[in-house]
Design an enzyme around this catalytic site. Structure first.
Site, PDB file in Angstrom:
ATOM      1  N   THR A   1      16.380  24.989  23.705  1.00 62.19           N
ATOM      2  CA  THR A   1      16.904  24.911  25.076  1.00 62.19           C
ATOM      3  C   THR A   1      17.295  23.464  25.329  1.00 62.19           C
ATOM      4  O   THR A   1      16.601  22.738  26.052  1.00 62.19           O
ATOM      5  CB  THR A   1      15.864  25.379  26.109  1.00 62.19           C
ATOM      6  OG1 THR A   1      14.632  24.659  25.903  1.00 62.19           O
ATOM      7  CG2 THR A   1      15.591  26.871  25.969  1.00 62.19           C
TER       8      THR A   1
ATOM      9  N   CYS B   1      11.481  16.136  23.204  1.00 63.49           N
ATOM     10  CA  CYS B   1      10.754  16.753  24.325  1.00 63.49           C
ATOM     11  C   CYS B   1      10.735  15.905  25.588  1.00 63.49           C
ATOM     12  O   CYS B   1      11.212  16.340  26.636  1.00 63.49           O
ATOM     13  CB  CYS B   1       9.319  17.072  23.897  1.00 63.49           C
ATOM     14  SG  CYS B   1       9.208  18.424  22.703  1.00 63.49           S
TER      15      CYS B   1
ATOM     16  N   LYS C   1      14.130  15.297  27.457  1.00 61.20           N
ATOM     17  CA  LYS C   1      14.692  16.579  27.908  1.00 61.20           C
ATOM     18  C   LYS C   1      13.829  17.200  29.013  1.00 61.20           C
ATOM     19  O   LYS C   1      14.359  17.685  30.024  1.00 61.20           O
ATOM     20  CB  LYS C   1      14.792  17.537  26.722  1.00 61.20           C
ATOM     21  CG  LYS C   1      15.300  18.932  27.063  1.00 61.20           C
ATOM     22  CD  LYS C   1      15.493  19.754  25.808  1.00 61.20           C
ATOM     23  CE  LYS C   1      14.197  20.180  25.169  1.00 61.20           C
ATOM     24  NZ  LYS C   1      13.506  21.248  25.911  1.00 61.20           N
TER      25      LYS C   1
ATOM     26  N   ARG D   1      16.587  12.292  17.672  1.00 59.49           N
ATOM     27  CA  ARG D   1      17.080  12.698  18.988  1.00 59.49           C
ATOM     28  C   ARG D   1      16.465  11.824  20.079  1.00 59.49           C
ATOM     29  O   ARG D   1      15.257  11.710  20.176  1.00 59.49           O
ATOM     30  CB  ARG D   1      16.747  14.176  19.239  1.00 59.49           C
ATOM     31  CG  ARG D   1      17.588  15.144  18.435  1.00 59.49           C
ATOM     32  CD  ARG D   1      17.138  16.570  18.628  1.00 59.49           C
ATOM     33  NE  ARG D   1      15.849  16.841  18.006  1.00 59.49           N
ATOM     34  CZ  ARG D   1      15.225  18.017  18.053  1.00 59.49           C
ATOM     35  NH1 ARG D   1      15.776  19.022  18.710  1.00 59.49           N
ATOM     36  NH2 ARG D   1      14.066  18.182  17.441  1.00 59.49           N
TER      37      ARG D   1
END
Length: 437
Positions: free
Chosen positions: A86, A258, A261, A325
């Site tokens: 997601t 994590c 986001k 990321r």
């Protein structure tokens, strides 16, 4: 119990391997044929210590398999786990299209009543919405359980067997009973909640940890200005059991898949319900400012970065993962390139991902020494052992200018000073007289 896991990314793979290890029959689904072929050979698409050993053991015992076929994986199973990504949308919201597509495909393939377990991190209310949508696609009953994951990259194999809690959120007592039985093999405390509470627990946990990181980083900046030592302050705070020592290490901010986001998504949730979460907004701002302050130290030292060779040591957002990321290193390299610096970089695991990101704009090396050879400055961004075990005299010996800016406080400043290195770190200030009004 026979279980299907949809999505073989980071969460799906570790979840599938964990469930197989405690005795369940697990089939994992991914649409990438080449990836599935490698998985069935015991080759992991992610770097995670210990994962391949468990994969091979469970494959050999016929408890774990991988397929591209939803029909094959779901046929006759009672429980399906959704572990689909997601990612963050353009406004900070969680992007749910992949999750909803996977749920739809599950609904179209079921041949009997199932319990759908959502491992994916989703905004509050999503599980209820998904249940309503997919139930309209099949005559078979679909119960939904929110089961958020709390895995840390680099220690996920340990975490799945030694976690603090397993959260199961649902209003279906039979589904909760089934999931409790499935998870009993982990030997971890199980918390039963409602759907919305389970969804919020994941966001709240990550947002709180991100807040601790931004708090200690802002405090580190005050220490730099007042002569304090953030390492001593962190130790003193962490000894208080009400606070705890975890996530009180000052540095250059959080990153990874994590925290950035989930903080952004929780902020969007708060805006959607018109409850301004101003503290969380500032947590995000502080995290960004910490990276900029790190770069400001470099600018202050070298004045002009154009044409200067800068070594970036560490690409992954933390050790023991290849995940870049939202890693601080990526932002730092982007800013260095904008200012015309010549960038070399080293990471023992994440170099290939760095090459995918920057191509020939950055020179990637096989050792830290090769990266900072003839460099005007070296930036310590990720505290890999291969980096922090570098002898201080190597910086003095090999660099054009022995300027080292340590974003992780991983070197002893006295040893660096003795070696003749111009060393700067985070949160260690010079003692100066203050006038407090």
């Amino acid at each position: 119990m026979k279980i299907a896991v949809i999505g073989v990314g980071y969460v799906g793979l570790v979840t599938g391997v964990g469930l197989a290890t405690i005795g369940h029959q697990v089939t994992c689904v991914d649409v990438d044929e080449n990836k599935v072929a490698q998985l069935n050979e015991g080759i992991s698409p992610i770097y995670e210590p210990g994962i391949e050993k468990l994969m091979i053991e469970n494959i050999n015992e016929n408890k774990l398999s991988f397929t591209t076929s939803y029909e094959k994986a779901i046929a006759g199973v009672d429980v399906v786990y959704l572990a689909v990504g997601t990612p963050e949308g353009d406004q900070g919201q969680a992007e749910l299209k992949y999750l909803k597509l996977a749920a739809k495909q599950v609904a179209e393939c079921v041949t009997n009543p199932i319990t759908l377990v959502v491992k994916s991190t989703v905004p509050v209310g999503t599980n209820r919405e998904v249940q309503n949508e997919i139930q309209s696609l099949t005559s078979h009953s679909i119960s939904i359980v929110s089961n958020p994951e709390f895995l840390r990259e680099g220690t996920a194999v340990y975490d799945i067997f030694h976690g603090d809690r397993i959260v199961l959120g649902s209003e279906d007592k039979e589904a909760l009973k089934k999931l409790t039985e499935i998870n009993e093999g982990f030997g971890i405390p199980i918390l039963i909640t409602g759907l919305e509470s389970a969804e919020m627990i994941k966001y709240a946990s990550n947002a709180f940890l991100a807040t601790k990181i931004s708090f200690i980083n802002e405090l580190a900046n005050i220490c730099e200005a007042t002569g304090g030592d953030i390492r001593e302050v962190s130790r003193g705070m962490g000894m208080d059991r009400r606070i705890g020592a975890a996530f009180l290490q000052a540095g250059i901010g959080y990153g990874g898949s994590c925290f950035p986001k989930d903080t952004a998504a929780l902020l969007q949730i708060s805006k959607k319900v018109d409850i301004p979460f101003e503290m969380l907004q500032e947590v995000i701002h502080i995290n960004q400012r910490q990276r900029d302050r790190f770069l400001d130290k470099l600018r202050s030292e070298l004045k002009i970065l154009t044409g200067k060779k800068i070594a970036v040591l560490g690409l992954a957002f933390k050790p023991d993962t290849d995940d870049i990321r939202e890693a601080p290193a990526i932002y730092i390299i982007q800013e260095l390139l904008k200012e015309g610096a010549v960038v070399t970089a080293f990471d023992p695991i994440a170099n290939n991902n760095g090459i995918k990101q920057f191509g020939q704009m950055v020179t990637f090396t096989d050792s830290p020494e090769e990266a900072f050879l003839e460099a005007d400055a070296a930036l310590i961004v990720t505290e890999w052992d291969e980096i922090v075990q570098t002898a201080p005299n190597q910086f003095k010996k090999l660099m054009k200018q022995p300027v080292v800016i340590d974003g992780r406080n991983s070197f002893d400043e006295k040893a660096m000073e003795r070696a003749g290195v111009n060393y700067m770190n985070v949160g260690i200030g010079e003692i100066k007289e203050l006038v407090l009004e």
